[in-house]
Structure formats: C-alpha cells, structure tokens
Scaffold this active site. Structure first.
Site, PDB file in Angstrom:
ATOM      1  N   HIS A   7      -4.907  -3.511   5.534  1.00 35.08           N
ATOM      2  CA  HIS A   7      -4.977  -3.602   4.366  1.00 35.08           C
ATOM      3  C   HIS A   7      -5.888  -4.558   3.394  1.00 35.08           C
ATOM      4  O   HIS A   7      -5.711  -5.454   2.756  1.00 35.08           O
ATOM      5  CB  HIS A   7      -3.807  -4.820   4.177  1.00 35.08           C
ATOM      6  CG  HIS A   7      -2.848  -4.807   3.207  1.00 35.08           C
ATOM      7  ND1 HIS A   7      -2.372  -4.097   2.124  1.00 35.08           N
ATOM      8  CD2 HIS A   7      -2.882  -6.424   2.186  1.00 35.08           C
ATOM      9  CE1 HIS A   7      -1.997  -4.834   1.248  1.00 35.08           C
ATOM     10  NE2 HIS A   7      -2.447  -6.331   1.638  1.00 35.08           N
ATOM     11  N   ASP A  20       0.604  -1.440   0.200  1.00 28.32           N
ATOM     12  CA  ASP A  20       0.710  -0.147   0.249  1.00 28.32           C
ATOM     13  C   ASP A  20       0.822   1.865   0.049  1.00 28.32           C
ATOM     14  O   ASP A  20       0.250   2.201  -0.632  1.00 28.32           O
ATOM     15  CB  ASP A  20      -1.327  -0.025   0.865  1.00 28.32           C
ATOM     16  CG  ASP A  20      -1.758  -1.289   1.761  1.00 28.32           C
ATOM     17  OD1 ASP A  20      -2.477  -1.299   0.192  1.00 28.32           O
ATOM     18  OD2 ASP A  20      -2.276  -1.594   2.615  1.00 28.32           O
TER      19      ASP A  20
END
Length: 338
Positions: free
Chosen positions: A199, A172
């Site tokens: 996530h 990310d």
C-alpha cells in the site's frame, strides 16, 4: 460458486438503510481525525453496527455527541485519552484504526513511520489486552510496516491470529475501479480491479488483466494508468496543498471494507476483498491479495491468479521495497518495551 475476483458486496446505499439487522460492536481508534470522523459517520448510518465506540486523544466526546443525534440505531460512545482506551475496546468485534498523522506535500508514507509506528503499537497493545479476538483493520500508514507492527505486538501477548489482522488497502481498489471506469466510459460501481502487493508507491500493483468486465489498454496507456493508481494518494496530497491527505475517499474505502467484513461475519457467503495480510503467496511475509472472508476473518486466500507479463514484472520489482518496510515494522516492535 464465487469468482476469484468477485465484486464485493459494497453497495453503501444498502448499508445506509434500515433493512437488515446485526449486533456488531465496532471501535474506531482515531475517531476525531480527518478519516475518523467521516468513517464514523458512515458506520453510524449502517444497520450492521449496533454499538459504535469512538476513541481519540482529543475531541471524542463532541464527535460522539454529534453522531449520537443521528436517527439510526447504533449507540455511540466517546472515549478520551489513554485512561479510557480499555473501555473503548472492551467487547468489540471489529476495531478500525485510522489514527496517526497524515502526509504533507513532499512526504512519502514511509516518512510517517516514526510517529505512526508508536501510535499503532500502543493501540495494538490495547487491542491485545482488551479485545484479543476482535478483527483488527489498520488504516494508519505506512500500512506496509504498521501491519507487521500490529502482528508482532499481538504475538508478544500470545493472541496473534493472522486471519483477523488486516491492512486496509481498499482505497487502491476503489481508485483503480474509478480510473478504469473513467477511461472506458463504464459505471465504476460495476468495475472490479484486484490490487495486490502493498500500500505504497510501486508496491501497489493493480491487476488490470483481471478486471471485470474485461478491459484492454495499449502499453503506454496501461503504464500511465498503473502509475496514476500508484501515485493517487500523492495526487490528493498535492491538491490539498498542505491541508492533509486523502480523508473522505479513505473513509469510504474503510467503511466498504468494514461492511464487507461484517457481512461475512454475519454469514454472508462469497464476500471477497483485497487486504494486506500475513501471507505465503510470495517470498514476502505479508502481501495483499483477494481474500474470501468468513465468520472468523480470512476463510481463504485466493492468491495472485494469472498475471500478465507486465504485472509479473511489477511484482518482482516491488519485492525489495516491501521486504524492507516489513522488516522495519518487525524491528520496531523487537526493540520496544511493552
């Protein structure tokens, strides 16, 4: 003195040289898969790794033989099937777990739960038995549930250390850095965007307000950028059209996190990475924030820092989903027999 969001030492070119030495034993569980193979290749190329132990339920002898021919010092061993799992883990300093099934078009990370929960629980159980003091880095999705699973399994064995269990959310951050750099014409290697939360989908919260160097976007562009970072995994799943999910970029991100962790374990100061961990920073039991890493894992949780109003709203909106995913993982272990 380190910055709260200091750019981690992640120049992979430095790690793919022979200029530094270390003696870490690293295991990759799921080494024959789409993430596991390129991840193992990056680890084999690093002077930070002296022993690379590869485990999977198929093809590991071949992967190990292939990698063993590379002219770097890490010794590679291949371990096949449950009977060889203990040998793969014994004496390991760091265990990276990319094992599990990938997403297909139309699937969320949570759709992977039933299959991957069992895989992660089984592998965590083996870690608790054979390398209870190792750093455990879980890539297998859904990370929002697999980290609670790993933690609860370790607790059942009485070996849980929250400073040594990490959900690898680094992809990310890598994506946020890349997308911001593209929009602003910057070198992505010099951009650092902390990403907090979880996530999956809206639990992924990029802190553009804390980006270094400082950047600004109009509200509509900021919203679109945030959504792209949150949905970037789905972007890859769709582009691969049923052939898998993000594997190469995930392998890069997994290697980046592992190298940062090894650097910190080796005494380097000021190493900061984000990861999904046991946390008291919010009302969620687990939450990703920037972490100062040290010889024993997490040295200090650097927290959320100052958030913009937009980011505060994102945090508030992700809480319910994150709590549900965490509880799902905890309940799974509570109802299973080890």
């Amino acid at each position: 003195m380190f910055s709260r969001v200091a750019k981690p030492a992640v120049d992979l070119a430095r790690y793919l040289s022979t200029s530094s030495q270390n003696h870490a034993r690293v295991a990759v569980l799921g080494a024959s898969g789409g993430i596991g193979q390129p991840l193992s290749l990056l680890l084999k190329n690093s002077p930070l790794v002296s022993q690379l132990s590869l485990y999977d339920i198929a093809h590991t002898p071949g992967v190990a033989a292939d990698l063993s021919h590379i002219e770097t010092r890490a010794k590679v061993t291949g371990h096949l099937g449950p009977d060889q799992l203990g040998a793969a883990l014994k004496g390991c300093d760091v265990v990276v777990i990319p094992a599990g099934v990938p997403r297909k078009p139309g699937m969320t990370r949570d759709d992977l739960f039933n299959t991957n929960a069992t895989i992660v629980a089984t592998l965590s159980d083996a870690c608790a038995r054979f390398c209870p003091e190792a750093m455990i880095c879980v890539i297998a999705n859904p990370v929002n549930s697999t980290i609670p699973i790993t933690s609860e399994v370790m607790k059942k064995h009485g070996v849980y250390n929250p400073n040594r269990v990490f959900g690898v959310t680094t992809l990310d951050i890598v994506r946020a850095n890349t997308f911001v750099a593209e929009l602003k014409g910057l070198d992505p290697a010099r951009v650092n965007v902390p990403v907090i939360g979880g996530h999956a989908g809206k639990t992924i919260i990029p802190l553009i307000s804390q980006c270094t160097p400082k950047v600004e976007f109009p509200a509509d562009e900021l919203s679109a950028l945030t959504e792209r970072i949150q949905d970037a995994g789905t972007e890859v799943v769709k582009a691969k059209a049923g052939a898998g999910s993000a594997t190469l970029s995930m392998a890069y991100a997994g290697a980046r996190f592992t190298f940062s962790l090894l650097d910190a374990m080796n005494g380097k100061e000021g190493v900061v990475e984000c990861a999904f961990i046991r946390s008291e920073e919010t009302e969620c039991k687990y939450f990703s924030t920037p972490l100062l890493l040290g010889k024993n894992g997490i040295e200090k949780n650097l927290g959320l820092g100052k958030l913009s109003a937009f980011e505060e709203k994102l945090v508030a909106e992700c809480m319910a989903e994150l709590k549900t995913s965490i509880k799902k993982g905890e309940d799974f272990v509570a109802n299973m027999k080890l």
